[in-house]
Design an enzyme around this catalytic site. Sequence first.
Site, PDB file in Angstrom:
ATOM      1  CB  SER A   1      -0.979  -0.169   0.991  1.00  0.00           C
ATOM      2  OG  SER A   1      -1.772  -1.046   1.188  1.00  0.00           O
TER       3      SER A   1
ATOM      4  CD  GLU B   1      -4.358  -5.498   3.469  1.00  0.00           C
ATOM      5  OE1 GLU B   1      -4.727  -5.516   2.321  1.00  0.00           O
ATOM      6  OE2 GLU B   1      -3.556  -4.938   4.245  1.00  0.00           O
TER       7      GLU B   1
HETATM    8  O1  LIG Z   1      -5.514   1.180  -0.266  1.00  0.00           O
HETATM    9  C1  LIG Z   1      -4.925   0.274  -0.231  1.00  0.00           C
HETATM   10  O2  LIG Z   1      -3.772   0.187  -0.177  1.00  0.00           O
HETATM   11  C2  LIG Z   1      -5.783  -1.132   0.303  1.00  0.00           C
HETATM   12  C3  LIG Z   1      -7.038  -0.938   0.718  1.00  0.00           C
HETATM   13  C4  LIG Z   1      -7.766  -1.938   1.140  1.00  0.00           C
HETATM   14  O3  LIG Z   1      -8.827  -2.246   0.219  1.00  0.00           O
HETATM   15  P1  LIG Z   1     -10.386  -2.125   0.375  1.00  0.00           P
HETATM   16  O4  LIG Z   1     -10.641  -0.986   1.146  1.00  0.00           O
HETATM   17  O5  LIG Z   1     -10.761  -2.360  -1.066  1.00  0.00           O
HETATM   18  O6  LIG Z   1     -10.548  -3.257   1.468  1.00  0.00           O
HETATM   19  C5  LIG Z   1      -6.869  -3.250   1.395  1.00  0.00           C
HETATM   20  O7  LIG Z   1      -7.842  -4.427   1.445  1.00  0.00           O
HETATM   21  C6  LIG Z   1      -6.019  -3.368   0.044  1.00  0.00           C
HETATM   22  O8  LIG Z   1      -5.212  -4.814   0.266  1.00  0.00           O
HETATM   23  C7  LIG Z   1      -5.043  -2.292   0.152  1.00  0.00           C
HETATM   24  C1  LIG Z   2      -7.398  -6.617  -1.150  1.00  0.00           C
HETATM   25  C2  LIG Z   2      -6.412  -6.912  -1.606  1.00  0.00           C
HETATM   26  O1  LIG Z   2      -5.781  -6.480  -2.660  1.00  0.00           O
HETATM   27  P1  LIG Z   2      -6.216  -5.192  -3.503  1.00  0.00           P
HETATM   28  O2  LIG Z   2      -5.097  -4.073  -3.353  1.00  0.00           O
HETATM   29  O3  LIG Z   2      -5.905  -5.924  -5.093  1.00  0.00           O
HETATM   30  O4  LIG Z   2      -7.430  -4.738  -3.397  1.00  0.00           O
HETATM   31  C3  LIG Z   2      -5.231  -7.655  -0.806  1.00  0.00           C
HETATM   32  O5  LIG Z   2      -4.047  -7.367  -0.872  1.00  0.00           O
HETATM   33  O6  LIG Z   2      -5.736  -8.219   0.329  1.00  0.00           O
END
Ligand SMILES: O=C(O)C1=C[C@@H](OP(=O)(O)O)[C@@H](O)[C@H](O)C1
Ligand SMILES: C=C(OP(=O)(O)O)C(=O)O
Length: 432
Positions: free
Chosen positions: A33, A319
């Site tokens: 992220s 996650e």
């Molecule tokens: O902004 C990000 O880097 C992420 C936000 C989350 O997404 P969601 O809000 O769709 O769950 C997370 O689950 C994902 O793995 C990464």
């Molecule tokens: C939800 C996930 O990934 P994405 O960034 O593809 O949404 C994850 O890594 O668990």
Amino acid sequence: MGNLTATRPSQPWTAPTASDPVTATLRLPGSKSMTARALVLSALAAGPSTLARPLRARDTELMAAGLRGMGAHVSISDDERWLVRPHPLVGPAHVDVGLAGTVMRFVPPVAGLADGQVTFDGDPYVRTRPLGPLIAALRSLGVRIDVTGSGSLPLTVLGTGRITGGEVVIDASASSQLVSGLLLAAPRFDRGVVVRHVGPPVPSAPHLRMTVQMLRAAGAAVDDSTPDVWAVEPGPLTGRAWEIEPDLSGAVPFFAAALVTGGEVTLQGWPHSSAQPVEQLRSLLQRMGGEVTLSTDGLTVRGTGVVHGLTADLSDVGELTLVLTALAMLADSPSVFTGVGHIRGHETDRLAALAREFSGLGADITETPDGLEIRPRPLRGGTFRTYQDHRMAHAAAVTGLAVPGIELDDVGCTSKTMPEFPALWSAMVTGK
Ligand SMILES: O=C(O)C1=C[C@@H](OP(=O)(O)O)[C@@H](O)[C@H](O)C1
Ligand SMILES: C=C(OP(=O)(O)O)C(=O)O
């Protein structure tokens, strides 16, 4: 359920069983992220940036390639330090989003700032992941988008080199990334942006805080003082040296190994102040029977070999649901997880996939609209399908520590966020 066919050949793998408590000190790759956000903010900045200890994995390489395709100079040859030199963004270009939510939701707003057409598509399954609210929001902010398929992807952003911006209402209950994508590019909109969420709660609040924190670190003025409203002022972003933290979500299966085996796992290089939800993780692992400490050695998790069941709303940390489900299977009491209906829109329908695969191993697990109920009982070995989902593989690996004969149909899906997962995991479990 069931993802469409992947192009990558599958890589079957038998999860190793732990005969002794696992003791390991690990240095794990950078946060997906943070790497994704740092790449986007650097490509939109006025000057060059560096990313120290970024994540090299499929999702972040696709992000780098997408930005490079639009003209940014992104050099990722050095594992320890990536370089980004911004350059006027132009089309025509094509962005392969793979199965990455970050790429499919963070890059279209950037493409609106490019001069020319930018097409987007990815793995077959990604076409089912929620994107509609972002497309509608971008259109209302002045971006022309042609949706060429029957769903959201494939699409074409017809960029003009500028986005008017202004106020927009969005239902981001399907994914926090729909908001993060708008905010990350917004300093470059003529009028900035005011994003107002209307609908059921937005999940993954810590990821939204990370977006705001990193925008501010790059010099943007962001007001997030009103719940469900984010305002970003127009203005230049500064290039900077980003320090990428180790990926906390990627570390969770390794920490889970300490709980399951009564061992001790230390993650090196953990910062004293983190942009990731370490306090939430600490509380969850402690409630499941672990002990979590932060010292100069890093972030350490100790277990006793006894795992407790957990009743928790996981909406902030969706996650983590998959590895926590694997832990719950091995616990001394039932678990109830709620608040994660949105993970049905992740790499696969994660609630359905978990219920199906663990049932196949003999588990007593019920899928609810927004979570799972787990009543532990002895599991047997068998095939565990991963559905291209890296965190399904992590869950299966954790289960395999205690249950011999867990056969993953494909562990190669871990390349999405940690290509070295199978090697690191086997080394940790066997001590070699
Ligand atoms: O902004 C990000 O880097 C992420 C936000 C989350 O997404 P969601 O809000 O769709 O769950 C997370 O689950 C994902 O793995 C990464
Ligand atoms: C939800 C996930 O990934 P994405 O960034 O593809 O949404 C994850 O890594 O668990």
